[in-house]
Enzyme design. Structure first.
Site, mmCIF file in Angstrom:
data_model
loop_
_atom_site.group_PDB
_atom_site.id
_atom_site.type_symbol
_atom_site.label_atom_id
_atom_site.label_comp_id
_atom_site.label_asym_id
_atom_site.label_seq_id
_atom_site.Cartn_x
_atom_site.Cartn_y
_atom_site.Cartn_z
ATOM 1 N N ALA A 135 13.998 25.652 33.088
ATOM 2 C CA ALA A 135 13.251 26.643 33.874
ATOM 3 C C ALA A 135 11.935 26.050 34.361
ATOM 4 O O ALA A 135 11.158 25.503 33.580
ATOM 5 C CB ALA A 135 12.982 27.888 33.037
ATOM 6 N N GLN A 136 11.680 26.179 35.644
ATOM 7 C CA GLN A 136 10.485 25.585 36.237
ATOM 8 C C GLN A 136 9.363 26.604 36.440
ATOM 9 O O GLN A 136 8.224 26.369 36.080
ATOM 10 C CB GLN A 136 10.838 24.952 37.580
ATOM 11 C CG GLN A 136 11.791 23.778 37.499
ATOM 12 C CD GLN A 136 12.180 23.255 38.876
ATOM 13 O OE1 GLN A 136 11.884 23.859 39.900
ATOM 14 N NE2 GLN A 136 12.867 22.126 38.899
ATOM 15 N N GLY A 137 9.715 27.739 37.051
ATOM 16 C CA GLY A 137 8.698 28.631 37.598
ATOM 17 C C GLY A 137 7.703 29.170 36.595
ATOM 18 O O GLY A 137 6.497 28.977 36.730
ATOM 19 N N GLY A 138 8.170 29.882 35.569
ATOM 20 C CA GLY A 138 7.249 30.426 34.598
ATOM 21 C C GLY A 138 7.717 31.740 34.035
ATOM 22 O O GLY A 138 8.894 32.095 34.094
ATOM 23 N N LYS A 140 25.621 25.133 20.344
ATOM 24 C CA LYS A 140 26.716 24.329 20.855
ATOM 25 C C LYS A 140 26.352 22.853 20.963
ATOM 26 O O LYS A 140 27.172 21.970 20.715
ATOM 27 C CB LYS A 140 27.115 24.874 22.225
ATOM 28 C CG LYS A 140 28.304 24.233 22.895
ATOM 29 C CD LYS A 140 28.610 24.996 24.178
ATOM 30 C CE LYS A 140 29.742 24.403 24.956
ATOM 31 N NZ LYS A 140 30.064 25.203 26.169
ATOM 32 N N LEU A 149 12.934 34.396 31.539
ATOM 33 C CA LEU A 149 12.287 33.955 30.302
ATOM 34 C C LEU A 149 11.626 35.137 29.598
ATOM 35 O O LEU A 149 11.668 35.248 28.370
ATOM 36 C CB LEU A 149 11.262 32.866 30.597
ATOM 37 C CG LEU A 149 11.819 31.518 31.074
ATOM 38 C CD1 LEU A 149 10.677 30.578 31.463
ATOM 39 C CD2 LEU A 149 12.685 30.876 30.000
ATOM 40 N N HIS A 209 20.466 30.603 43.527
ATOM 41 C CA HIS A 209 19.091 30.207 43.832
ATOM 42 C C HIS A 209 19.072 29.615 45.234
ATOM 43 O O HIS A 209 19.921 28.800 45.591
ATOM 44 C CB HIS A 209 18.574 29.189 42.824
ATOM 45 C CG HIS A 209 17.086 29.039 42.854
ATOM 46 N ND1 HIS A 209 16.426 28.363 43.857
ATOM 47 C CD2 HIS A 209 16.123 29.501 42.016
ATOM 48 C CE1 HIS A 209 15.133 28.407 43.627
ATOM 49 N NE2 HIS A 209 14.920 29.101 42.516
ATOM 50 N N ARG A 257 15.796 36.853 46.296
ATOM 51 C CA ARG A 257 16.583 35.620 46.311
ATOM 52 C C ARG A 257 17.913 35.756 47.041
ATOM 53 O O ARG A 257 18.355 34.815 47.708
ATOM 54 C CB ARG A 257 16.839 35.157 44.873
ATOM 55 C CG ARG A 257 15.629 34.500 44.233
ATOM 56 C CD ARG A 257 15.919 34.052 42.828
ATOM 57 N NE ARG A 257 14.795 33.288 42.302
ATOM 58 C CZ ARG A 257 14.722 32.837 41.057
ATOM 59 N NH1 ARG A 257 15.704 33.077 40.213
ATOM 60 N NH2 ARG A 257 13.677 32.148 40.663
ATOM 61 N N SER A 305 20.437 28.634 21.347
ATOM 62 C CA SER A 305 19.074 28.206 21.016
ATOM 63 C C SER A 305 18.191 28.055 22.243
ATOM 64 O O SER A 305 17.375 27.148 22.333
ATOM 65 C CB SER A 305 19.109 26.895 20.222
ATOM 66 O OG SER A 305 19.706 25.847 20.958
ATOM 67 N N GLY A 306 18.345 28.979 23.210
ATOM 68 C CA GLY A 306 17.370 29.110 24.281
ATOM 69 C C GLY A 306 16.260 30.044 23.831
ATOM 70 O O GLY A 306 16.147 30.393 22.649
ATOM 71 N N HIS A 320 23.129 30.238 39.987
ATOM 72 C CA HIS A 320 21.945 30.076 39.156
ATOM 73 C C HIS A 320 21.922 30.982 37.927
ATOM 74 O O HIS A 320 21.641 30.519 36.830
ATOM 75 C CB HIS A 320 20.706 30.343 40.007
ATOM 76 C CG HIS A 320 19.398 30.112 39.320
ATOM 77 N ND1 HIS A 320 19.075 28.909 38.730
ATOM 78 C CD2 HIS A 320 18.318 30.924 39.137
ATOM 79 C CE1 HIS A 320 17.849 28.983 38.211
ATOM 80 N NE2 HIS A 320 17.386 30.198 38.428
#
Length: 506
Positions: free
Chosen positions: A42-45, A31, A369, A224, A268, A8-9, A328
């Site tokens: 997730a932070q970045g976007g 789960k 994403l 990361h 990265r 469920s992401g 990561h």
């Protein structure tokens, strides 16, 4: 069709919503609680909004470069072609991406992107905003939801997947379906240090392997570069460097340019290795200097990071903060075509569990994403379509423990199996810097542990079995790829200082 979505992401939620909106009978199994998983962290976007000097073609080119030339061009083209529509869909489902006073979407830039093309929400809380919106959208539909259910295996009959087996409250049950969409994420908890939430133990990938599905590219594990090196692993978004923060040594020198002309905004894998080398050379963590951005900007643009760093005793508006790499993202996984179809009829895979070919040897920042949204929708669109002839591709990795000699029966240097021992072994030998000797040692040890393992009964035991299976496949793949490329970096001999040793001194 009767469709089961596992996970469920963003990928699983998108696939479930599109499948239900297309008229399929959908059940979503997760789960933990609905919305748990990596997406919310997730932070970045989300990459994919282009300014006047940018284009989908340039985004594709940046993706290919970051992937070290191993990305599949057709998959990358699909990603960028569908990106605008998927981002617009997220907005329509209630994701409030950040905008300027005139209502124009604010765009950020991250490493290896040639332009600012990343939309974000809540400053540095994009994943949480997306998860909330998609969970709410699912709750408004007739999609069935089964929470706190662990998928132990796929049901395969007549060469096709026809359902799943679940462990719920220590009871095993079976659910039948015409199609199963695996969206269970990666396997970050193979490693002692990871940005991933606790449940990322490779369950869907392992189940697919046991069913005979092809997997590939498991040697490509992205680390990361910038995790706060104080307390539990906490990611410092690459967007901070995109806004101008720099990496410095203990003398205040910007060292990243020693490794790449793009410095802090190199891919990265390059930046992670540069940080690890610098930390080893000076005997202490490298530091991220964001002081030039000022307290007001940091608090407004990165409120989550600002709150956590201050809670851990750092005023990052006044002092550089210690950072270190951590596991990561998994670029490999279940091999799929451009519609999420695996090599077994009836089995789809989307998101980090899938190997779509988009990421190649190294994922471009903020493409994850986007990939989940794009390929989740593409998989749903292919439900009910005739299954294509599977390519002559089968996994290189056996699910049966390989024979081992008695000298390895007790595992690594006599250490019995435990999850922490496995994670440390993988961190040291199959992590950021790899050697022939270390990889062989890891492979022999994991095979010994697998050969001695008993049949799993509890959720934790099933997780351990899945981690061991994927650990063996990862070490085997890394040993087989003799050259260094992207996130897979081989050293001659055996390294003197592992990145873990630096992290653990902090």
């Amino acid at each position: 069709m009767n469709v089961l979505v596992v996970g469920s992401g963003i990928a699983g939620l998108t696939a479930a919503l599109h499948a239900q909106e297309s008229g399929h009978d959908v059940t979503l199994v997760t789960k933990g609680a609905l919305g748990d998983g990596s997406t919310g962290y997730a932070q970045g976007g989300v990459a994919g909004v282009y300014g006047p000097d940018d284009s989908a073609q340039q985004h594709a080119a940046d993706t290919m470069v970051a992937g070290a030339g191993l990305s599949d061009a057709a998959a990358v083209d699909a990603l960028v072609a569908d990106g605008a529509e998927r981002i617009a869909e997220l907005i329509s489902r209630g994701v409030a991406f950040d905008r300027d006073p005139d209502g124009v979407l604010l765009l950020g830039r991250e490493a290896a992107h040639s332009h600012a093309r990343i939309v974000h929400a809540g400053g540095d809380a994009t994943g949480a905003a997306i998860s909330r919106a998609l969970v709410a959208a699912v709750r408004r539909t007739a999609i069935g939801v089964i929470e706190h259910a662990f998928v132990t295996d796929l049901i395969v009959e007549g060469g096709a997947v026809g359902g799943i087996r679940l462990l719920i409250d220590e009871a095993v049950t079976a659910l039948r379906a015409d199609a199963v969409v695996v969206a269970t994420g990666g396997a970050g908890h193979l490693f002692a240090h990871t940005t991933n939430p606790t449940g990322t133990t490779g369950d869907g990938i392992a189940a697919a392997m046991r069913a005979g599905a092809a997997v590939d590219d498991l040697e490509f594990v992205q680390f990361h570069p910038t995790i706060l090196a104080a307390g539990p692993a906490f990611l410092i978004s690459e967007a901070v460097r995109g806004e101008g923060a720099t990496l410095i040594d203990d003398q205040g020198r910007r060292f990243a340019f020693d490794s790449h002309p793009d410095g802090e905004l190199a891919p990265r894998d390059v930046v992670s290795r540069a940080i690890a080398r610098q930390a080893a050379a000076q005997g202490s963590p490298a530091r991220l200097d964001a002081t030039m951005l000022g307290a007001e900007t940091l608090a407004a643009r990165f409120p989550t990071i600002d709150r956590v760093t201050r809670a851990r005793g750092f005023d990052w508006s006044r002092e550089p903060i210690p950072v270190t790499p951590a596991a990561h993202y998994l670029m490999g996984g279940i091999v799929t075509d451009l519609h999420g179809r695996s090599t077994i009829p009836g089995l789809f895979a989307v998101g980090e569990a899938a190997r779509t070919g988009v990421h190649g040897a190294n994922r471009l920042a903020s493409n994850s994403l986007l990939e989940g949204a794009v390929f989740g929708a593409r998989a749903a669109a292919a439900l009910g379509e005739p299954w294509p002839d599977s390519p002559p591709l089968r996994s290189r990795y056996s699910t049966d423990p390989a024979p081992v000699s008695l000298e390895y029966r007790d595992g690594s240097d006599g250490v019995p199996f435990g999850r922490a021992a496995l994670q440390q072994l993988m961190w040291d030998e199959v992590g950021l810097l790899r050697t022939d000797e270390g990889l062989q040692h890891a492979l022999d040890t994991v095979r010994a542990w697998r050969s001695d393992a008993s049949a799993p009964q509890t959720v934790a035991e099933h997780e351990d079995a899945n981690l061991l299976l994927i650990a063996e496949a990862t070490a085997s793949a890394a040993l087989a790829r003799a050259d260094s490329v992207g996130a897979h970096f081989r050293l001659a001999g055996r390294r003197a200082t592992a990145p873990a040793q630096i992290l653990e001194t902090v």
